[in-house]
Each structure stands twice: as structure tokens, then as C-alpha cells.
Motif scaffolding. Structure first.
Motif, PDB file in Angstrom:
ATOM      1  N   ASN A  49       0.817  -1.227   0.000  1.00  8.39           N
ATOM      2  CA  ASN A  49       0.000   0.000   0.000  1.00  8.39           C
ATOM      3  C   ASN A  49       0.844   1.268   0.000  1.00  8.39           C
ATOM      4  N   HIS A  50       2.135   1.104  -0.108  1.00 10.04           N
ATOM      5  CA  HIS A  50       3.085   2.201  -0.068  1.00 10.04           C
ATOM      6  C   HIS A  50       2.656   3.371  -0.961  1.00 10.04           C
ATOM      7  N   TRP A  51       2.307   3.074  -2.219  1.00  9.23           N
ATOM      8  CA  TRP A  51       1.923   4.152  -3.149  1.00  9.23           C
ATOM      9  C   TRP A  51       0.664   4.846  -2.672  1.00  9.23           C
ATOM     10  N   GLU A  52      -0.314   4.064  -2.304  1.00 10.23           N
ATOM     11  CA  GLU A  52      -1.610   4.656  -1.915  1.00 10.23           C
ATOM     12  C   GLU A  52      -1.467   5.518  -0.663  1.00 10.23           C
ATOM     13  N   CYS A  53      -0.846   4.970   0.375  1.00  9.37           N
ATOM     14  CA  CYS A  53      -0.770   5.701   1.647  1.00  9.37           C
ATOM     15  C   CYS A  53       0.067   6.961   1.514  1.00  9.37           C
ATOM     16  N   TRP A  54       1.208   6.874   0.866  1.00 16.02           N
ATOM     17  CA  TRP A  54       2.063   8.056   0.735  1.00 16.02           C
ATOM     18  C   TRP A  54       1.396   9.104  -0.161  1.00 16.02           C
ATOM     19  N   SER A  55       0.639   8.659  -1.156  1.00 15.08           N
ATOM     20  CA  SER A  55      -0.058   9.619  -2.014  1.00 15.08           C
ATOM     21  C   SER A  55      -1.151  10.345  -1.256  1.00 15.08           C
ATOM     22  N   LYS A  56      -1.602   9.753  -0.152  1.00 10.60           N
ATOM     23  CA  LYS A  56      -2.593  10.431   0.691  1.00 10.60           C
ATOM     24  C   LYS A  56      -1.904  11.201   1.818  1.00 10.60           C
ATOM     25  N   GLY A  57      -0.575  11.196   1.831  1.00 12.07           N
ATOM     26  CA  GLY A  57       0.163  11.956   2.844  1.00 12.07           C
ATOM     27  C   GLY A  57       0.249  11.267   4.188  1.00 12.07           C
ATOM     28  N   THR A  58       0.117   9.943   4.219  1.00 12.68           N
ATOM     29  CA  THR A  58       0.252   9.227   5.485  1.00 12.68           C
ATOM     30  C   THR A  58       1.350   8.166   5.371  1.00 12.68           C
ATOM     31  N   THR A 235      -7.161  -6.681  12.720  1.00 14.63           N
ATOM     32  CA  THR A 235      -6.927  -6.522  11.284  1.00 14.63           C
ATOM     33  C   THR A 235      -6.600  -7.889  10.688  1.00 14.63           C
ATOM     34  N   LEU A 236      -7.171  -8.148   9.525  1.00 14.46           N
ATOM     35  CA  LEU A 236      -6.880  -9.372   8.776  1.00 14.46           C
ATOM     36  C   LEU A 236      -6.538  -8.976   7.347  1.00 14.46           C
ATOM     37  N   GLY A 237      -5.385  -9.423   6.852  1.00 15.95           N
ATOM     38  CA  GLY A 237      -4.980  -9.089   5.487  1.00 15.95           C
ATOM     39  C   GLY A 237      -4.326 -10.283   4.816  1.00 15.95           C
ATOM     40  N   VAL A 271     -14.428  -4.574  18.725  1.00 16.16           N
ATOM     41  CA  VAL A 271     -15.150  -3.312  18.535  1.00 16.16           C
ATOM     42  C   VAL A 271     -14.916  -2.727  17.148  1.00 16.16           C
ATOM     43  N   HIS A 272     -13.820  -3.120  16.513  1.00 15.28           N
ATOM     44  CA  HIS A 272     -13.572  -2.666  15.137  1.00 15.28           C
ATOM     45  C   HIS A 272     -12.783  -3.759  14.429  1.00 15.28           C
ATOM     46  N   VAL A 273     -13.188  -4.064  13.199  1.00 14.07           N
ATOM     47  CA  VAL A 273     -12.489  -5.094  12.424  1.00 14.07           C
ATOM     48  C   VAL A 273     -12.226  -4.549  11.022  1.00 14.07           C
ATOM     49  N   ALA A 274     -10.972  -4.582  10.594  1.00 15.35           N
ATOM     50  CA  ALA A 274     -10.633  -4.278   9.204  1.00 15.35           C
ATOM     51  C   ALA A 274     -10.163  -5.593   8.593  1.00 15.35           C
ATOM     52  N   SER A 275     -10.856  -6.030   7.556  1.00 17.20           N
ATOM     53  CA  SER A 275     -10.546  -7.339   6.983  1.00 17.20           C
ATOM     54  C   SER A 275     -10.647  -7.252   5.466  1.00 17.20           C
ATOM     55  N   ARG A 280      -3.493  -3.939   6.152  1.00 14.48           N
ATOM     56  CA  ARG A 280      -2.300  -4.127   6.964  1.00 14.48           C
ATOM     57  C   ARG A 280      -2.585  -3.474   8.312  1.00 14.48           C
ATOM     58  N   SER A 281      -1.713  -3.677   9.300  1.00 20.18           N
ATOM     59  CA  SER A 281      -1.974  -3.146  10.647  1.00 20.18           C
ATOM     60  C   SER A 281      -2.343  -1.672  10.616  1.00 20.18           C
ATOM     61  N   SER A 282      -1.639  -0.925   9.767  1.00 19.07           N
ATOM     62  CA  SER A 282      -1.797   0.526   9.798  1.00 19.07           C
ATOM     63  C   SER A 282      -2.621   1.062   8.639  1.00 19.07           C
ATOM     64  N   TYR A 283      -3.121   0.193   7.782  1.00 20.91           N
ATOM     65  CA  TYR A 283      -3.856   0.643   6.598  1.00 20.91           C
ATOM     66  C   TYR A 283      -5.184   1.261   7.027  1.00 20.91           C
ATOM     67  N   HIS A 284      -5.405   2.533   6.645  1.00 24.67           N
ATOM     68  CA  HIS A 284      -6.639   3.248   7.017  1.00 24.67           C
ATOM     69  C   HIS A 284      -6.878   3.176   8.528  1.00 24.67           C
TER      70      HIS A 284
END
Ligand code: SF4
Length: 297
Positions: A49-58, A235-237, A271-275, A280-284
Motif C-alpha cells: 500500500n506504499h503508493w496509496e498511503c504516501w499519495s494520501k500523505g500518510t 486486522t486481517l490481510g 469493537v472494530h475489524v478491518a478485513s 495491513r496493521s496501519s492501513y486506514h
């Protein structure tokens, strides 16, 4: 390092194909990180997700150097004798967080088994520096197991991170072949201790990679074990092989299956699930935390 026989890589399915960035935010993120001499897990772990996250400034900061004392079979971070800690690194992370105008920062580190406290004091200083320069920010730490040392856990918790993340990474049976030195029960104990020490004042979080050969029953048992340890967020990826020297992908799990696991995990009480395949752990990571921030930040 765990010895892995070389095998050709299987074809990547459509849902895992990357879309390249078009904005110059990516270059700005790159320049800022270079300017402040900071490492990120995005680069060091070859995150897809390197391209996506950095393009969003995170980005996710990786402190305590880019040389890890462990050699997990899934991880692209280099294994080598680490350099000494840099005393001004906490301040540089704080400055990067300010310049990037982050509302939620994720800070991780290599495993520093060469240090008595595993780098816990460095985490504490970084959290405190980030908060001093960025009031109201949500701070998430993604930490190694600190060999389950109470003093190290206390050092990190003393700085009151909002989210304490420690990954289980895989199911019990596969842990010895996937993780180096880390133990399934020790990781659960770390999460449980954090809740015992701080209760509702901290959210605990953990994650697993799928596609390493785990069965559905083994995965559901791991999720149950996490809930028994009072883990709040999951998180599940999809596991992706960073290089041919790393563990091969056994299975590409279909997005529908990730959606089903999300439902099952929510039923268990997370209480929150990203799947999803690219999670990834830090994605969104900020999707969970926006209600935690004071109004106006
Ligand atoms: S998912 Fe996390 S590690 Fe990967 S690029 Fe995004 S912020 Fe970095």
C-alpha cells in the motif's frame, strides 16, 4: 533466518493489483521523510500500500533503526546488528507528524532484543514528543513483544498511547515457522497484560496475515484467543511474499472470505475489524480513531 526453499511465485489475482499514484503528494512525503532522516515500515517491509498511503500523505514511522534483531519468514525488514538509538529521533518523528498534519499517527519499531528494555523507553519518548507537538492527535503504537517484560510494557504505557497494537501474525500451529523468536502465547499475554494494566484507558489491537496455510478453524480459534485476551481491534490481510527468499503464499484468500471473517469477528465482540486482502496493521488506521479525537482536531 528461517530457511525457505525457492519456488516460483503464483500469479497475483486481480483484486491485489496495484494502482499507481498520479499525485505529487507521494513525492512530498518522500522528501519530508528524507529531510528528517526517518524510516518507515511502508518502505522497509515493502508494503503493497506504499503508493496509496504516501499519495494520501500518510505513513507509518519505524523507530529505533531499520535493522531488526529477529528474522521472521514473512518480513522484509533487514536482519542485522542494530546501530545505537538516535536521541533526537523522537523529536524528528514529532516534527514529521506536524508537517504531515496527521490526526492519527502509527509508530512501530524493529525488535531490539539487544537492548534491555527492547526499545520501550525510546517508544515512550517518541509518544511524548509527538503529543507535545501535536495536541489532540491519536497515537497508535505497533510494538514488538518486549519479551513480555513488565517494565517495558509499563514504560510504553506511561506515555498513554491511545491504541496499543501487537500482532499475533498467524495461527498457533504456524507460529514457529513464520515468526522468529516470537511465541503465540507470549503475544496473547502481552495484549492481556496491557488490558489488565490500563483497562478502558487504552484500546488493544492485533492482526493476522492470511494465506500462509492456516485452516479456517485455526483462524477462528486464534480470533477467539485474542478475544479471551480482551483484544479490542482486529486486522486481517492477505500475506504477500516480499521476495523469493521469504515464505511462499499458500493461498490467495478471496475478498468474500475476508468479508465473512469480518462478520464472524464482529460477532465475537471486537469493537472494530478491518478485513480485506490489502489490509495491513496501519492501513486506514484512522477510520477507527476519528471518534476518539477531541472536536476540531
Ligand atoms: S498500510 Fe501501513 S505500512 Fe503499508 S504503506 Fe500504508 S501506512 Fe505504510
Amino acid at each position: 533466518m528461517i530457511q525457505i526453499p525457492l519456488q516460483p511465485r503464483p500469479r497475483i489475482p486481480e483484486w491485489l493489483r496495484l494502482k499507481l499514484p498520479t499525485e505529487n503528494t507521494f513525492a512530498r512525503t518522500r522528501n519530508l521523510l528524507d529531510d528528517l532522516r526517518l524510516h518507515t515500515v511502508c518502505e522497509s517491509a515493502k508494503c503493497p500500500n506504499h503508493w496509496e498511503c504516501w499519495s494520501k500523505g500518510t505513513a507509518t514511522f519505524m523507530i529505533a533503526g531499520d535493522r531488526c534483531t529477529r528474522a521472521c519468514g514473512f518480513c522484509a525488514v533487514s536482519t542485522a546488528k542494530p546501530f545505537a538509538l538516535e536521541a533526537d529521533e523522537p523529536q524528528r518523528v514529532a516534527e514529521a507528524t506536524r508537517r504531515m498534519n496527521l490526526k492519527h499517527v502509527v509508530i512501530t519499531a524493529v525488535a531490539r532484543d539487544d537492548l534491555d528494555d527492547g526499545g520501550a523507553e525510546h517508544f515512550r519518548q517518541t509518544i511524548e514528543a509527538v503529543r507535545a507537538l501535536n495536541p489532540g492527535i491519536v497515537i497508535e503504537v505497533l510494538v514488538p513483544d518486549f519479551l513480555e517484560k513488565d517494565a517495558s510494557l509499563e514504560a510504553v504505557l506511561a506515555a498513554a498511547p491511545d491504541i496499543f497494537n501487537h500482532n499475533l501474525e498467524t495461527v498457533r500451529r504456524l507460529t514457529p515457522s513464520v515468526r522468529s523468536r516470537a511465541m503465540y502465547d507470549r503475544s496473547l499475554a502481552v495484549l492481556r497484560k496491557v488490558k489488565e494494566k490500563r483497562g478502558e484507558r487504552v484500546f488493544t489491537k492485533s492482526g493476522l496475515m492470511l494465506g500462509l496455510g492456516e485452516t479456517e478453524d485455526e483462524l477462528l480459534t486464534a480470533l477467539h484467543d485474542l478475544r479471551e485476551s480482551q483484544c479490542d481491534i482486529l486486522t486481517l490481510g492477505q500475506y504477500l511474499q516480499p521476495t523469493l527468499k521469504h515464505l511462499p503464499v499458500v493461498e490467495f484468500v478471496h475478498p468474500d472470505k475476508f468479508a465473512e471473517y469480518k462478520m464472524r469477528a464482529e460477532e465475537m465482540g471486537f469493537v472494530h475489524v478491518a478485513s480485506g486482502p490489502m489490509v495491513r496493521s496501519s492501513y486506514h488506521a484512522d477510520e477507527f480513531s476519528s471518534p476518539l479525537r477531541p472536536a476540531g482536531t
